[in-house]
Design an enzyme around this catalytic site. Sequence first.
Site, PDB file in Angstrom:
ATOM      1  N   GLN A 109       0.797  -1.128  -0.070  1.00 44.03           N
ATOM      2  CA  GLN A 109       0.094   0.135   0.036  1.00 44.03           C
ATOM      3  C   GLN A 109       0.714   1.319  -0.175  1.00 44.03           C
ATOM      4  OE1 GLN A 109      -3.325  -0.240   2.689  1.00 44.03           O
ATOM      5  NE2 GLN A 109      -3.503   2.180   2.937  1.00 44.03           N
ATOM      6  N   CYS A 115      -6.090   1.810   0.815  1.00 40.84           N
ATOM      7  CA  CYS A 115      -6.287   0.208   0.863  1.00 40.84           C
ATOM      8  C   CYS A 115      -7.413   0.039  -0.115  1.00 40.84           C
ATOM      9  CB  CYS A 115      -6.550  -0.153   2.192  1.00 40.84           C
ATOM     10  SG  CYS A 115      -8.151   0.470   3.048  1.00 40.84           S
ATOM     11  N   HIS A 286     -10.862  -1.592   6.845  1.00 42.52           N
ATOM     12  CA  HIS A 286      -9.959  -1.649   5.770  1.00 42.52           C
ATOM     13  C   HIS A 286     -10.557  -2.512   4.861  1.00 42.52           C
ATOM     14  CE1 HIS A 286      -5.631  -2.314   4.755  1.00 42.52           C
ATOM     15  NE2 HIS A 286      -5.720  -3.554   4.749  1.00 42.52           N
ATOM     16  N   ASN A 318      -5.078  -9.158   2.509  1.00 34.96           N
ATOM     17  CA  ASN A 318      -4.728  -7.770   3.104  1.00 34.96           C
ATOM     18  C   ASN A 318      -3.918  -6.918   1.955  1.00 34.96           C
ATOM     19  OD1 ASN A 318      -3.963  -5.335   4.583  1.00 34.96           O
ATOM     20  ND2 ASN A 318      -4.103  -6.728   6.668  1.00 34.96           N
ATOM     21  N   TRP A 320      -1.933  -4.712   2.704  1.00 29.54           N
ATOM     22  CA  TRP A 320      -0.613  -4.473   3.515  1.00 29.54           C
ATOM     23  C   TRP A 320       0.423  -5.676   3.346  1.00 29.54           C
ATOM     24  CZ3 TRP A 320      -2.949  -2.876   8.849  1.00 29.54           C
ATOM     25  CH2 TRP A 320      -3.427  -1.703   8.713  1.00 29.54           C
TER      26      TRP A 320
END
Length: 676
Positions: A109, A115, A286, A318, A320
């Site tokens: 990210q 996100c 998120h 995710n 991230w």
Amino acid sequence: MAVPYEGQSFSTLRRQCRQNGRLFEDPLFPTSDQSLFYQNNSIGRITWKRPKVRTKEMGYVTCSLGPRLALSVLYPGSSMCPGSLTPTRILCSNPHLFVDGISAHDLHQGQLGNCWFVAACSSLASREALWQKVIPDWKDQEWNEEKPEFYAGIFHFRFWRFGQWVDVVIDDRLPTANGELVYCHSNDSNEFWSALVEKAYAKMCGCYEALDGGNTADALVDFTGGVSEPMDLMESGLKDNEEKRSELFERVLKVHDRGGLISCSIRATTAADMEARLSCGLVKGHAYAVTDVRRVRLGHGLLAYFRSDKLTMIRMRNPWGEREWNGAWSDSSEEWKKVSTSERERIGVTVQDDGEFWMTFDDFIVNFTDLILCRLINTSYLSFHKTWEEAVKRGSWRRHDDPLLNRAGGCGNHKQSFLQNPQYMFDVKKPEDEVLICLQQKDRRATLRDGRGENLAIGFDIHRVELNRIYRMHVTQQKVGGSVYINSRSVFKRIELKEGRYVIIPTTFDPGLEGDFLLRVFTDVLSDCQELTLHEPPQTCWSGLCGYPSLVTQVHILSANGLAGQDSNGVSDPYVIIRCEGEKVRSPVHKNTRAPNFDTKGLFYRKKANQPIRIEVCIYNHNALMDSFLGQVTLPTEQGEFQQTLHLRDKGDRRDNDLPGTLTVAMVTSPVLTSI
């Protein structure tokens, strides 16, 4: 065909750069703070650098940007970076758009709160047919070691915006700080597709800061041209209803199997909740990308193939690249021992902290609150899957002092002005059809710098109207559905509708607000969608000779009861025909009933106001060879409103000639043609 963004032609610009021996520098998105922020720099010193630069001698110069990445700077005629006493280590001597293909693991990210965008990119990466639309002719855009003179520092990407594909040109200068890319980047130090796609999207939205906080549903639509359906998993009663959960899984699986994109999230209710990590490993507020949906076979060996034990499972990532679900069926959980090695390999189970994880669909429903399904709307007649018919209409909300010309009336709360909004008529031609309706406004993020504010709160209502209506509604009719009102770029409604004619009224929540919109209507059969612009029949040069209507009458056939049963099983298949001054309206056929709920309306503009006329309602039994007559009624022609239940009579209409059954009819007649 894609439309060049701001008139910039990729092929023309690249050819000019090659002819001039210069690297492209985009004047519309310069290497300055205005391309990064709306107002103030919130990061610090930014250095824009290219992945690789051609020198005058067609050699290359690279400089290290730290352990994660190496980018290059132009330093003609030298193999050293400015200020260096020794040649730099070449950490990015061979940049590429893709390294070992494209996957969801290519995205991390960076320092933007986007996100939502990165999650959409992760979903996109798993669909080759889709990312090749967003990244066109990618092989031609790749860095070419064998032909370095072709390198021009220019790339282009395509996004679907407001009804068309837009081709966005960028240069490859990327913002860095402290020796690393500031924003989206890949695991591989020489892979740049994610950073370049992000830059093109930021350019289209106004600046990088415009991507700080957004809607995953919008990005999914921009990548596909599809239709996003947001779903509130908390309101649907899914946690306590196994049948509903099963139905939703089938829908999610169908969207995934047919190439759609899916995202999900856990709602944050307070600012403190944003990006708060839960004990189960998930993060609130998120966006997660859904990368797979499957039924997973339990058991080992050959017997597993003959067992019916299968788990409904969903895989997420995710953005991230870390922080995964740690509950049942997480990467290293004991539950995976119930699944054979071959099955784990088939579905791609990996045990590493890469941000991607599996969970059962039941656990998914318990833990997540929001789901976005982006359908790819299939309009190809050659497809084996369901084919949709699409109607696309562009319109505007515009203020005007004249109520008949005003098109900015606000939502249904504003009863005096609501029907002054644009109106769109469409037909459902099947006994029942699933209809998808999407209303989209132009994204206003790019205008925030000009102080023009956020997106408008928009929505729409759907009204069932007369089967022959071709003029604008002037009184509200039977509302059958509508969207929520929200200040997002688009709103969506999936609804089952009976055969008939309907009017969509797209509105802003408050009256008097102006803007442009795009309305998309998807049906199984052509809907003949069109805007209603006229208020009443137009007067022409023939009106004096043929006459002009002096009355308008709405006939509403509500229901019938006690009809003769003419089929062998004692029932009928009735329908009604409403006749007035040579015009007629026919209802759909109602199967196997002696008490049909017709709910059919007809609208008639009458010229013979002073002459006694008959509006006939005839009921027939639908047969394979010839329809049989069941009865009729004659309605009064006086002005005003009435509702009556009338006995059916034979065609002679004598009072002693009643037939079995009654008909309940409502009628409104007015001398004001714009009153209905």
